[in-house]
Design a protein around this motif. Structure first.
Motif, PDB file in Angstrom:
ATOM      1  N   UNK A 311       0.816  -1.227   0.000  1.00 30.59           N
ATOM      2  CA  UNK A 311       0.000   0.000   0.000  1.00 30.59           C
ATOM      3  C   UNK A 311       0.846   1.272   0.000  1.00 30.59           C
ATOM      4  N   UNK A 312       1.985   1.259   0.668  1.00 29.66           N
ATOM      5  CA  UNK A 312       2.836   2.457   0.701  1.00 29.66           C
ATOM      6  C   UNK A 312       3.389   2.734  -0.696  1.00 29.66           C
ATOM      7  N   UNK A 313       3.728   1.682  -1.402  1.00 28.07           N
ATOM      8  CA  UNK A 313       4.249   1.863  -2.768  1.00 28.07           C
ATOM      9  C   UNK A 313       3.135   2.344  -3.694  1.00 28.07           C
ATOM     10  N   UNK A 314       1.921   1.822  -3.451  1.00 23.75           N
ATOM     11  CA  UNK A 314       0.771   2.280  -4.255  1.00 23.75           C
ATOM     12  C   UNK A 314       0.586   3.778  -4.104  1.00 23.75           C
ATOM     13  N   UNK A 315       0.687   4.233  -2.848  1.00 29.53           N
ATOM     14  CA  UNK A 315       0.542   5.671  -2.592  1.00 29.53           C
ATOM     15  C   UNK A 315       1.647   6.450  -3.287  1.00 29.53           C
ATOM     16  N   UNK A 316       2.871   5.942  -3.137  1.00 29.59           N
ATOM     17  CA  UNK A 316       4.029   6.623  -3.733  1.00 29.59           C
ATOM     18  C   UNK A 316       3.890   6.674  -5.252  1.00 29.59           C
ATOM     19  N   UNK A 317       3.302   5.645  -5.802  1.00 31.62           N
ATOM     20  CA  UNK A 317       3.101   5.589  -7.255  1.00 31.62           C
ATOM     21  C   UNK A 317       2.160   6.706  -7.722  1.00 31.62           C
ATOM     22  N   UNK A 318       1.113   6.939  -6.932  1.00 31.82           N
ATOM     23  CA  UNK A 318       0.189   8.023  -7.283  1.00 31.82           C
ATOM     24  C   UNK A 318       0.869   9.382  -7.142  1.00 31.82           C
ATOM     25  N   UNK A 319       1.756   9.492  -6.132  1.00 31.77           N
ATOM     26  CA  UNK A 319       2.507  10.737  -5.966  1.00 31.77           C
ATOM     27  C   UNK A 319       3.415  10.938  -7.185  1.00 31.77           C
ATOM     28  N   UNK A 320       4.007   9.850  -7.644  1.00 29.16           N
ATOM     29  CA  UNK A 320       4.873   9.921  -8.831  1.00 29.16           C
ATOM     30  C   UNK A 320       4.070  10.432 -10.032  1.00 29.16           C
ATOM     31  N   UNK A 321       2.893   9.837 -10.218  1.00 27.22           N
ATOM     32  CA  UNK A 321       2.041  10.237 -11.352  1.00 27.22           C
ATOM     33  C   UNK A 321       1.661  11.712 -11.262  1.00 27.22           C
ATOM     34  N   UNK A 322       1.274  12.157 -10.065  1.00 27.57           N
ATOM     35  CA  UNK A 322       0.889  13.571  -9.897  1.00 27.57           C
ATOM     36  C   UNK A 322       2.074  14.495 -10.113  1.00 27.57           C
TER      37      UNK A 322
END
Ligand code: GAL
Length: 417
Positions: A311-322
Motif C-alpha cells: 500500500x505504501x508503494x501504491x501511494x508513492x506511485x500516485x505521488x509519482x504520477x501527480x
C-alpha cells in the motif's frame, strides 16, 4: 475532552503518523533509458522532486538509445513477477502491456489533477487502457529535426537547407571542406529515425500517414517509397566510416564540436546541446528536416505504472504520477530534455527558440492534418511491426540492398502481426 475524544484524537494521530512513516519509507523504482548527459539531467529532476516529498528513488536505468535494451530488461522483470513501480513505455505499447493485465489504474491521480482537461485528447487516449489512466506523459518530442552547426556551414560556404536538393548541395560542400557532412550513429533505431524524416520530406504528411501509420500497401510499394530509399541511399554516402554502433549522443557531440555539419535526430539532441552550454540559434540551429517544415512527427514519452502490492508503494506511485503531471516538473524536465510539455498550462517564458518553434509548429501542423506519430519511436504501429520495419531499414543502411528490394521487403514487413 472526553476519554472518547482523547482516544479518537490519539488514534487519528497514530494513523497520521503511520501514514507519513509509510510514505517516508516508500520507494519508487523507475525503469528508463535516459542515460546520456542531457537525459540524465532531466530524470534527475524527477528524482529530486520525489525525494523532496519523502519518497526514495530506486533508479533502474538501462542504457541504449531508443529503449530496446530497456524493454528487454522490463520483460524479464515482469515475467519474474517483480515489475518496477513505473517504466518508460509509450504509444501503442501501453495497450500491449495493458492486455497483459500488469498495469495499475492511476485514475485517482488523474481525477485529482484534472488530467482530462489539461491533456490534448490525442495524448490522454494513449495514456489510458480501457478508459482508465495507466500512464503519465512527460513530454512531446519532435522527431523531424535537422541539427546544424552554423560554423561548419560557414567554413564550407554552405547554407542551411530547406529541401533535399539544397541538402545535398550543402552536404557536398561540407565534404569538400574536409568535414563530415552527416553525423550519424549506425544503430537500427537511428537508421529508422532518419528514414521516417526522409519519407516525410519526400512524400509529405499524407504519404507518411498512408505508408507508415496505416501500412497501406499501395503507398508502401509506390514510386514515392522508392524515391525515399533512393534518397536514404544517397544520405548513406555522406556518413563517416566509424558510424556503425555509434550512440546518438556521440553523433550529436560531432555537431557540437564542429567535426560534422548536420544530424537528423529528434529533439532529445537539444538536451545534449543544452547540457554542453550551447545556445539555440547561435551555437547550433534547429531546422525542420528537409522538406518537412509544415509537418510534425511526434514522440510522447510516458511512464506507465505497474501493479504493486504494498500500500505504501501504491501511494508513492500516485505521488509519482501527480508529480510528473505538475507544471513545475513539466517545465524543468523539458527545459533539460529538449522536448516541450505534454500538458497545457506551462509557461513558455523559459523555453528557447527551438522549443517555441516546436510548440508553434505542432499547433500549425495539427491544423492542417500534418501532425503525425513517429513510427521509429513507437507511436504509430505495434512493436512487432515496428521491429520488422526497422530491420529492413537497418539492412538497407548496412548492405548493398537496392531501393527496389528494400521497398518489397518493407511492404512485407508491414504485414507482420
Ligand atoms: C526516444 C525517447 C527519448 C530519448 C531517445 C534516445 O525514443 O523517446 O526520450 O530517450 O529515444 O534514447
Amino acid at each position: 475532552m472526553t476519554m472518547h475524544h482523547i482516544i479518537k484524537s490519539l488514534f487519528a494521530a497514530t494513523v497520521l503518523l503511520s501514514a507519513t512513516a509509510a510514505v517516508q519509507a516508500a520507494e519508487v523504482e523507475v525503469l528508463h533509458y535516459w542515460t546520456s548527459g542531457g537525459e540524465a539531467k532531466s530524470v534527475a529532476e524527477l528524482k529530486k522532486m520525489m525525494e523532496a516529498k519523502g519518497i526514495s528513488w530506486k533508479d533502474f536505468a538501462v542504457a541504449g538509445g531508443g529503449g530496446e535494451n530497456a524493454t528487454t530488461a522490463l520483460k524479464a522483470r515482469v515475467i519474474a513477477g517483480s515489475a518496477p513501480t513505473a517504466a518508460q513505455i509509450k504509444g501503442p505499447s501501453i495497450q500491449e502491456w495493458g492486455q497483459e493485465n500488469v498495469l495499475a489504474n492511476i485514475d485517482a491521480a488523474a481525477t485529482e489533477g484534472k488530467w482530462d482537461a489539461t491533456l490534448p485528447k490525442v495524448v490522454s487516449d494513449v495514456m489510458k487502457y480501457k478508459g482508465h489512466y495507466v500512464a503519465a506523459p512527460v513530454n512531446v518530442h519532435r522527431v523531424n529535426w535537422l541539427w546544424v552547426n552554423p560554423e561548419v556551414l560557414k567554413k564550407a560556404g554552405a547554407t542551411t537547407p530547406t529541401n533535399f536538393d539544397e541538402f545535398f548541395v550543402a552536404a557536398d560542400k561540407i565534404k569538400k571542406a574536409g568535414l563530415i557532412a552527416i553525423a550519424h550513429g549506425g544503430q537500427p533505431w537511428q537508421d529508422a529515425t532518419v528514414f521516417e524524416s526522409v519519407a516525410l520530406g519526400v512524400g509529405g504528411a499524407d504519404f507518411y500517414k498512408k505508408a507508415l501509420v496505416n501500412m497501406d500497401q499501395a503507398a508502401l510499394t509506390s514510386p514515392t517509397m522508392l524515391k525515399t530509399f533512393d534518397t536514404l541511399g544517397k544520405i548513406k554516402t555522406y556518413i563517416d566510416k566509424d558510424a556503425p554502433g555509434r550512440d546518438w549522443n556521440l553523433a550529436t557531440a560531432m555537431i557540437i564540436n564542429g567535426k560534422a555539419g548536420m544530424q537528423f535526430m529528434g529533439d532529445w539532441a537539444k538536451g545534449e546541446f543544452t547540457a554542453a552550454g550551447k545556445v539555440a540559434g547561435k551555437d547550433y540551429l534547429c531546422v525542420a528536416a528537409p522538406g518537412t517544415e509544415k509537418a510534425f512527427t511526434f514522440n510522447i514519452d510516458s511512464l506507465a505504472m505497474f501493479q504493486v502490492k504494498d500500500p505504501a508503494t501504491q501511494k508513492a506511485q500516485l505521488v509519482l504520477a501527480s508529480t510528473i503531471m505538475s507544471p513545475e516538473f513539466q517545465e524543468v524536465f523539458n527545459l533539460n530534455k529538449g522536448s516541450i510539455p505534454a500538458r497545457a498550462g506551462v509557461s513558455r517564458a523559459k523555453f528557447d527558440a527551438c522549443a517555441i518553434k516546436s510548440m508553434d509548429d505542432m499547433d500549425a501542423a495539427n491544423k492542417v492534418g500534418a501532425l503525425v506519430p513517429s513510427m521509429a519511436h513507437g507511436m504509430a504501429v505495434n512493436s512487432a511491426k515496428q521491429g520488422a520495419i526497422t530491420d529492413v531499414i537497418a539492412k538497407f543502411m548496412n548492405s548493398t540492398m537496392s531501393s527496389k528490394d528494400a521497398v518489397a521487403a518493407l511492404a512485407k514487413a508491414a504485414k507482420t502481426r
